[in-house]
Design an enzyme around this catalytic site. Structure first.
Site, PDB file in Angstrom:
ATOM      1  N   ASP A 205      39.246  39.161  35.772  1.00 29.49           N
ATOM      2  CA  ASP A 205      37.881  40.070  35.741  1.00 29.49           C
ATOM      3  C   ASP A 205      38.177  41.033  34.714  1.00 29.49           C
ATOM      4  O   ASP A 205      39.145  41.094  33.818  1.00 29.49           O
ATOM      5  CB  ASP A 205      37.733  40.828  37.161  1.00 29.49           C
ATOM      6  N   ASP A 207      37.834  44.404  35.142  1.00 28.01           N
ATOM      7  CA  ASP A 207      38.049  45.759  35.694  1.00 28.01           C
ATOM      8  C   ASP A 207      36.540  46.373  35.763  1.00 28.01           C
ATOM      9  O   ASP A 207      35.641  45.684  35.228  1.00 28.01           O
ATOM     10  CB  ASP A 207      39.384  46.450  34.784  1.00 28.01           C
TER      11      ASP A 207
END
Length: 288
Positions: A205, A207
């Protein structure tokens, strides 16, 4: 011998034979799980589930010292650390594999050394991962058609919660590339144990700093981890023979990290600590 620290998606390899789980005791407590011994195309391998096979251990409750000690006792010389991370760099999109070469350690509660009162040692961490091992992985991955990014800075956070937005932006201002919870003190302990250590960081991802990722959910992370799992397995299979056939391994500087690191004079060294270090520092103390 190669030791692989990671999840179940890694050690479920097609072609892995002669497998058996074995409990390896450590004077530093219990490792995360038993070790899985096996062979891939004749090459011996040891797997350690970092969080346990049922993922019962959070990053801040893992016994990192016992894990590294157990792998050393099992005969492991080269560690491949495979872990999920968040990206702090726009160029490192989810699905990217990064071969880490630097860390900023922000963990606070973990036992980060095998040494201490009664026996003091200071190992160099200027280059915290094995450049020889990372280079082999990068070349082998390329030959197999698997793209990896060679080099990146990993911000190690305590966890188990994800970052606040302010923290995420702070780490980006430090030019960190990825963020994770498990490579520290793992890399430091591997260096103290004179083991070659390479970190394969799988981006799951962006973040919370990214405008499209304001909230990182566990469902999002698991989905990307599952998508990465097959690539990770193919990567492991591609690099095993290259590592096993590396004639330069025995001369790698990682394997001599303690050579001038122990400061305490022999007459003042705690014999109990020396006993505990029979595997980790046996080369220095003449026991292994």
């Amino acid at each position: 011998m190669i030791g692989i620290i990671g999840g179940s998606g890694v050690y479920h390899l097609d072609g892995l034979t002669d497998t058996h789980w074995e409990k390896v005791s450590s004077p530093f407590g219990s490792p995360s799980d038993d070790l899985l011994f096996g062979r891939f195309n004749g090459h011996p391998i040891v797997f350690l589930p970092r969080h346990g096979r049922d993922h019962r251990l959070s990053p801040d409750s893992i016994n990192y010292r016992a894990n590294i000690d157990a792998l050393k006792r099992a005969g492991v010389t080269d560690i491949l650390s495979i872990s999920a991370v968040g990206s702090l760099n726009e160029r490192l999109a989810p699905g990217t594999f990064v071969l880490i070469d630097q860390y900023i350690d922000r963990t606070v509660t973990r036992d980060r050394s095998f040494f201490g009162k009664g026996l003091v040692a200071h190992v160099s961490m200027a280059h915290p991962t094995c450049r020889r091992l990372s280079g082999i992985i990068h070349r082998a991955a390329g030959e197999a058609g698997i793209q990896t990014v060679l080099g990146g800075t990993y911000l190690a956070m305590e966890g188990p919660q994800f970052s606040t937005l302010a923290e995420s932006e702070l780490y980006r201002s430090w030019h960190c590339d990825v963020i994770g919870m498990t490579n520290m003190p793992e890399a430091k302990l591997a260096r103290e144990a004179e083991m070659c250590y390479a970190s394969i960081a799988m981006v799951t991802d962006y973040d919370c700093w990214h405008p499209d990722h304001e909230q990182v959910t566990i469902e999002q992370v698991i989905k990307t981890v599952q998508a990465n799992a097959e690539t990770a397995r193919q990567l492991v299979k591609a690099i095993i023979p290259h590592i096993q056939n590396d004639a330069s391994a025995s001369a790698c500087s990682c394997r001599f990290a303690l050579e001038n690191a122990i400061i305490t004079p022999p007459e003042h060294r705690d014999p109990e600590i020396i006993r505990q270090l029979d595997a980790v520092a046996g080369r220095i103390f003449g026991k292994r």
